[in-house]
Design an enzyme around this catalytic site. Structure first.
Site: not given
Ligand code: NAP
Length: 211
Positions: A124, A128
């Protein structure tokens, strides 16, 4: 459907919002840190944030009886599952919303019945936070015996997994690559469409939604 999206500005959220809107859903980017706590308009909530933020986000949605989809991995869903069951609200989680990844897991489980040993390599992006990935743990759970998981975190990667199945004189490799976050959108759309027809409490895995 009117959907509250936690993490709308994140990597996944940025790919998800246009896909949800193209499918006719009305998406509200939701953030409790901005004091947004009223879900009265939302018919579903989706969380793709962080393992620290997701439990509070989803709890807030469930407490207002909003069925919820959790994409965030790396935290214990048990308290949310109990809350959803108590309130009679649907909660859905998939460790991986990419259809190809679900097929990889299915084929790996099938192959493991015939091959004596398996190990998993999950790769990843360096951003991550959790390791091993939820997908790798879910795959390992489908394979009998102890299955070692090797985690790689590097820039340039998105989400990739290999299941290596070894037997005397042979190796079977089953590999899935996610190149862009659009790969997760069809699975999330399917979950949004099916969410209200699921039983109350926690349902896990995209495979449960596929015929
Ligand atoms: P990312 O780019 O770091 O995005 C996370 C977002 O969440 C950021 O915009 C962040 O905003 C926001 N955030 C943090 N705290 C928050 C809160 N309290 N309320 C609302 N928004 C908040 O991460 P990502 O790559 O999109 O992945 C997100 C999650 O999904 C991770 O856990 C990843 O492992 C998981 N994921 C799962 C799948 C699946 O198929 N299940 C696929 C891909 C990813 P700020 O930057 O302003 O804090």
């Amino acid at each position: 459907m009117r959907v509250a999206l936690f993490g709308a500005a994140g990597n996944v959220g940025r790919a998800l919002q246009p896909a949800l809107e193209a499918a006719g859903h009305d998406v509200i980017g939701f953030d409790l840190r901005r004091g947004e706590v009223d879900f009265s308009d939302a018919e579903a909530a989706i969380d793709f944030t962080t393992p620290e933020a997701a439990p509070g986000n989803v709890r807030a949605a469930l407490e207002q009886d909003v069925p919820s989809i959790v994409g965030t991995t790396g935290f214990d869903l048990t308290p949310l599952a109990e809350l959803a069951r108590e309130r009679g609200v649907q909660l859905f989680h998939a460790a991986n919303f990419a259809i190809g990844a679900v097929l990889m897991m299915r084929f790996a489980a099938e192959a493991a019945a015939y091959m004596p040993r398996a190990e998993i390599v999950e790769l990843h992006n360096e951003t991550k936070r959790d390791a091993p990935s939820g997908t790798a743990k879910a795959t390992a759970a489908l394979i009998p015996g102890e299955t070692a998981i090797h985690s790689v975190r590097l820039p340039g990667l998105v989400a990739h997994q290999e299941v290596l199945l070894g037997g005397d004189g042979q190796l079977l490799t089953i590999r899935h690559d996610t190149f862009t976050r659009e790969a997760f959108a069809p699975g999330v759309l399917l979950a949004v469409e099916r969410l209200r027809k699921l039983p109350a409490g926690l349902t896990v895995g995209l495979e449960t939604l596929l015929a």
